[in-house]
Motif scaffolding. Structure first.
Motif, PDB file in Angstrom:
ATOM      1  N   ASP A  82       1.190  -1.341  -0.118  1.00 37.40           N
ATOM      2  CA  ASP A  82      -0.111   0.103  -0.085  1.00 37.40           C
ATOM      3  C   ASP A  82       0.768   1.261   0.048  1.00 37.40           C
ATOM      4  O   ASP A  82       0.423   2.393  -0.419  1.00 37.40           O
ATOM      5  N   HIS A  83       2.021   1.113   0.596  1.00 32.86           N
ATOM      6  CA  HIS A  83       2.992   2.328   0.531  1.00 32.86           C
ATOM      7  C   HIS A  83       4.217   2.293  -0.111  1.00 32.86           C
ATOM      8  O   HIS A  83       5.038   3.099   0.015  1.00 32.86           O
ATOM      9  N   SER A  84       4.435   1.390  -1.043  1.00 31.60           N
ATOM     10  CA  SER A  84       5.568   1.359  -2.034  1.00 31.60           C
ATOM     11  C   SER A  84       5.011   1.251  -3.453  1.00 31.60           C
ATOM     12  O   SER A  84       3.826   1.205  -3.882  1.00 31.60           O
ATOM     13  N   THR A  85       5.897   1.226  -4.211  1.00 29.98           N
ATOM     14  CA  THR A  85       5.910   1.539  -5.789  1.00 29.98           C
ATOM     15  C   THR A  85       6.201  -0.083  -6.433  1.00 29.98           C
ATOM     16  O   THR A  85       6.473  -0.048  -7.557  1.00 29.98           O
ATOM     17  N   GLU A  86       6.152  -1.016  -5.455  1.00 31.05           N
ATOM     18  CA  GLU A  86       6.673  -2.269  -6.017  1.00 31.05           C
ATOM     19  C   GLU A  86       6.026  -2.833  -7.290  1.00 31.05           C
ATOM     20  O   GLU A  86       6.699  -3.184  -8.177  1.00 31.05           O
ATOM     21  N   SER A 130      12.176   1.408  -7.487  1.00 33.70           N
ATOM     22  CA  SER A 130      11.102   1.577  -6.738  1.00 33.70           C
ATOM     23  C   SER A 130      11.298   2.301  -5.199  1.00 33.70           C
ATOM     24  O   SER A 130      12.445   2.073  -4.756  1.00 33.70           O
ATOM     25  N   GLY A 131      10.264   2.562  -4.744  1.00 27.49           N
ATOM     26  CA  GLY A 131      10.496   3.471  -3.306  1.00 27.49           C
ATOM     27  C   GLY A 131       9.296   2.790  -2.418  1.00 27.49           C
ATOM     28  O   GLY A 131       8.474   2.314  -2.902  1.00 27.49           O
ATOM     29  N   TRP A 132       9.669   3.122  -1.128  1.00 25.30           N
ATOM     30  CA  TRP A 132       8.679   2.635  -0.028  1.00 25.30           C
ATOM     31  C   TRP A 132       8.541   3.819   0.841  1.00 25.30           C
ATOM     32  O   TRP A 132       9.784   4.043   1.310  1.00 25.30           O
ATOM     33  N   ASP A 133       7.518   4.437   1.080  1.00 23.55           N
ATOM     34  CA  ASP A 133       7.607   5.625   2.076  1.00 23.55           C
ATOM     35  C   ASP A 133       7.298   4.988   3.549  1.00 23.55           C
ATOM     36  O   ASP A 133       6.243   4.492   3.764  1.00 23.55           O
ATOM     37  N   ILE A 134       8.380   5.313   4.199  1.00 24.65           N
ATOM     38  CA  ILE A 134       8.352   4.605   5.755  1.00 24.65           C
ATOM     39  C   ILE A 134       8.237   5.821   6.605  1.00 24.65           C
ATOM     40  O   ILE A 134       8.622   5.466   7.822  1.00 24.65           O
ATOM     41  N   THR A 135       7.848   6.758   5.996  1.00 23.72           N
ATOM     42  CA  THR A 135       7.715   8.165   7.162  1.00 23.72           C
ATOM     43  C   THR A 135       6.972   7.577   8.553  1.00 23.72           C
ATOM     44  O   THR A 135       7.327   8.086   9.595  1.00 23.72           O
ATOM     45  N   GLU A 136       5.994   7.216   8.302  1.00 25.21           N
ATOM     46  CA  GLU A 136       5.229   6.483   9.448  1.00 25.21           C
ATOM     47  C   GLU A 136       6.007   5.663  10.758  1.00 25.21           C
ATOM     48  O   GLU A 136       5.613   5.741  11.891  1.00 25.21           O
ATOM     49  N   CYS A 137       6.963   5.117  10.216  1.00 27.26           N
ATOM     50  CA  CYS A 137       7.885   4.124  11.062  1.00 27.26           C
ATOM     51  C   CYS A 137       8.580   4.932  12.203  1.00 27.26           C
ATOM     52  O   CYS A 137       8.811   4.742  13.214  1.00 27.26           O
ATOM     53  N   PHE A 138       8.382   6.339  11.716  1.00 29.61           N
ATOM     54  CA  PHE A 138       9.152   7.371  12.653  1.00 29.61           C
ATOM     55  C   PHE A 138       8.320   8.183  13.636  1.00 29.61           C
ATOM     56  O   PHE A 138       8.647   8.964  14.450  1.00 29.61           O
ATOM     57  N   ILE A 139       6.886   7.887  13.604  1.00 29.62           N
ATOM     58  CA  ILE A 139       5.720   8.341  14.248  1.00 29.62           C
ATOM     59  C   ILE A 139       5.342   7.638  15.506  1.00 29.62           C
ATOM     60  O   ILE A 139       5.149   6.572  15.359  1.00 29.62           O
ATOM     61  N   GLU A 140       5.644   7.972  16.781  1.00 24.38           N
ATOM     62  CA  GLU A 140       5.349   7.400  17.869  1.00 24.38           C
ATOM     63  C   GLU A 140       3.859   7.013  17.944  1.00 24.38           C
ATOM     64  O   GLU A 140       2.704   7.810  17.743  1.00 24.38           O
ATOM     65  N   ALA A 196      19.565   3.524  11.281  1.00 20.21           N
ATOM     66  CA  ALA A 196      20.076   3.033  10.021  1.00 20.21           C
ATOM     67  C   ALA A 196      19.177   3.377   9.110  1.00 20.21           C
ATOM     68  O   ALA A 196      19.451   3.450   7.720  1.00 20.21           O
ATOM     69  N   LEU A 197      18.040   3.131   9.190  1.00 21.83           N
ATOM     70  CA  LEU A 197      16.824   3.514   7.887  1.00 21.83           C
ATOM     71  C   LEU A 197      17.122   4.717   7.376  1.00 21.83           C
ATOM     72  O   LEU A 197      16.561   4.975   6.144  1.00 21.83           O
ATOM     73  N   CYS A 198      17.442   5.755   8.279  1.00 23.04           N
ATOM     74  CA  CYS A 198      17.647   7.037   7.809  1.00 23.04           C
ATOM     75  C   CYS A 198      18.669   7.144   7.083  1.00 23.04           C
ATOM     76  O   CYS A 198      19.074   8.385   6.618  1.00 23.04           O
ATOM     77  N   LYS A 205      12.054  13.011   0.140  1.00 18.89           N
ATOM     78  CA  LYS A 205      11.343  13.964  -0.807  1.00 18.89           C
ATOM     79  C   LYS A 205       9.935  14.295  -0.156  1.00 18.89           C
ATOM     80  O   LYS A 205       9.157  13.761   0.289  1.00 18.89           O
ATOM     81  N   ASP A 206       9.845  15.904  -0.472  1.00 16.11           N
ATOM     82  CA  ASP A 206       8.662  16.574   0.034  1.00 16.11           C
ATOM     83  C   ASP A 206       8.379  16.262   1.795  1.00 16.11           C
ATOM     84  O   ASP A 206       7.227  16.017   2.138  1.00 16.11           O
ATOM     85  N   GLY A 207       9.546  16.141   2.401  1.00 15.80           N
ATOM     86  CA  GLY A 207       9.278  15.973   3.880  1.00 15.80           C
ATOM     87  C   GLY A 207       8.974  14.532   4.419  1.00 15.80           C
ATOM     88  O   GLY A 207       8.818  14.182   5.357  1.00 15.80           O
ATOM     89  N   ARG A 208       8.786  13.582   3.149  1.00 17.23           N
ATOM     90  CA  ARG A 208       8.644  12.101   3.458  1.00 17.23           C
ATOM     91  C   ARG A 208      10.104  11.301   3.340  1.00 17.23           C
ATOM     92  O   ARG A 208      10.562  11.812   2.595  1.00 17.23           O
ATOM     93  N   ILE A 209      10.147  10.366   4.199  1.00 18.58           N
ATOM     94  CA  ILE A 209      11.394   9.464   4.162  1.00 18.58           C
ATOM     95  C   ILE A 209      11.065   8.176   3.115  1.00 18.58           C
ATOM     96  O   ILE A 209      10.161   7.381   3.502  1.00 18.58           O
ATOM     97  N   ILE A 210      11.833   8.074   2.043  1.00 20.34           N
ATOM     98  CA  ILE A 210      11.329   7.071   0.884  1.00 20.34           C
ATOM     99  C   ILE A 210      12.460   6.064   0.941  1.00 20.34           C
ATOM    100  O   ILE A 210      13.745   6.472   0.712  1.00 20.34           O
ATOM    101  N   PHE A 211      12.374   4.784   1.323  1.00 21.83           N
ATOM    102  CA  PHE A 211      13.394   3.702   1.586  1.00 21.83           C
ATOM    103  C   PHE A 211      13.314   3.161   0.078  1.00 21.83           C
ATOM    104  O   PHE A 211      12.328   3.103  -0.691  1.00 21.83           O
TER     105      PHE A 211
END
Length: 334
Positions: A66-70, A264-274, A307-309, A317-323
């Motif tokens: 749902d959050h990646s472009t795979e 391909s990218g995976w938006d992992i921004t939510e991984c850093f939101i407590e 490590a993920l960062c 990209k635009d304030g989002r963290i793309i793995f």
């Protein structure tokens, strides 16, 4: 006189995972679990870390998709390269034999089947599927039932792992040959990768092709698994394999192959939101661990998030963290 309450620390640990300790360069994993902060309660329970079950993995994988472009990345490969790859299949035969290994719920399979129909109009397609998960098999069958354009395609499902299928074939002594075999993002869970590739390559017809889709060595996964492996928990039971590991096997087998690289990218921004439930699910998928954020030692959580960062793993990209989830599509000749 008030008695001081004694504090007992109960560690609930499944012995199953202890053999994997050697994947850690230090023994901090257990130590951090045992040094949980004390409170004034009489019993402090520290939950154990455990691997995802098959059902939990399916749920975590859905969050990843749902959050990646795979799948968009695979669609790009299908559009740009697959028609030419499939053009030479079948060698003029009226029936083209296809085998999907670890096909999941079938979305990608049917996309490739439709390309094959377009490239070989009028040909019959005999499609066999190896998939151990009964939920996936049921979903695949439902997808086929809802498709009006598959009249010239037959389907046979083998609810087996790839190794079980291999054993069954060898016991029967029958070795059916296929014109096209695909193994999409499934080699991470295979016990013996070199022999699995060797066996399925031996199942190819003359002029047949084997497609292996695997994470690229330019992906963040490759950097995470190689440089930051110590940040991953022992409960992640999959193989850390990327495209270079596969091409090394193919070189030893002496077979011809070509590698196609797609971004391909995976938006992992939510991984850093407590406390974010989506981020928690993402971390479960990334580590192969149930409730990683709730059960992992704080130091391990911190090291992994750091490590993920790292630029080798992600970009902003635009304030989002793309793995980086770059893929390698490896096409192997018979």
């Amino acid at each position: 006189m008030q008695l001081q309450k004694s504090i007992q620390v109960l560690q609930i640990t499944e012995v199953l995972y202890f053999p994997y300790r050697n994947r850690f360069p230090s023994m901090n994993f257990e130590a951090e679990i045992l040094t949980a902060p004390h409170d004034n309660s009489e019993l402090y329970v520290i939950p154990s870390m455990r691997s995802l079950t098959a059902e939990e993995y399916v749920e975590a994988f859905k969050s990843f998709l749902d959050h990646s472009t795979e799948h968009q990345c695979m669609d790009e490969f299908n559009k740009e390269e697959m028609p030419n790859i499939m053009a030479g299949l079948g060698n003029g035969k009226s029936t083209i034999n296809v085998l999907g290994v670890g096909s999941g719920t079938g979305e990608q399979d049917l996309k490739m089947i439709r390309i094959l129909q377009a490239v070989h109009p009028g040909a019959l397609i005999d499609n066999e599927i190896i998939e151990p998960n009964p939920q996936h098999v049921a979903a695949y069958k439902e997808l086929v039932n809802q498709a009006p354009d598959l009249q010239n395609v037959s389907f046979i499902w083998h609810q087996l792992t790839s190794s079980e299928y291999e054993q069954q074939v060898k016991e029967k002594g029958a070795h059916k040959k296929f014109d096209f075999i695909h193994m999409i993002q499934m080699l991470y869970r295979v016990e013996d990768i070199p022999n699995t590739i060797k066996f399925f390559h031996s199942c190819l017809n003359h002029h047949g092709k084997l497609l292996i889709i695997i994470l690229s060595d330019s992906s963040g996964w490759a950097s995470l698994w190689k440089k930051y492996k110590h940040c991953l928990p022992s409960t992640d039971s999959g193989h850390y394999i990327t495209s270079n590991g596969i091409t090394d096997v193919l070189k030893r087998l002496g077979v011809e192959y070509r590698v196609y690289e797609f971004l391909s990218g995976w938006d992992i921004t939510e991984c850093f939101i407590e406390g974010d439930p989506v981020g928690a699910c993402m971390m479960d998928f990334l580590t192969g661990t149930k409730n990683f954020l709730g059960t992992a030692p704080p130091g391990l959580r911190r090291r992994l998030q750091e490590a993920l960062c790292q630029p080798e793993c992600s970009s902003k990209k635009d304030g989002r963290i793309i793995f980086s989830n770059n893929l390698s599509m490896i096409v192997v000749e018979s």
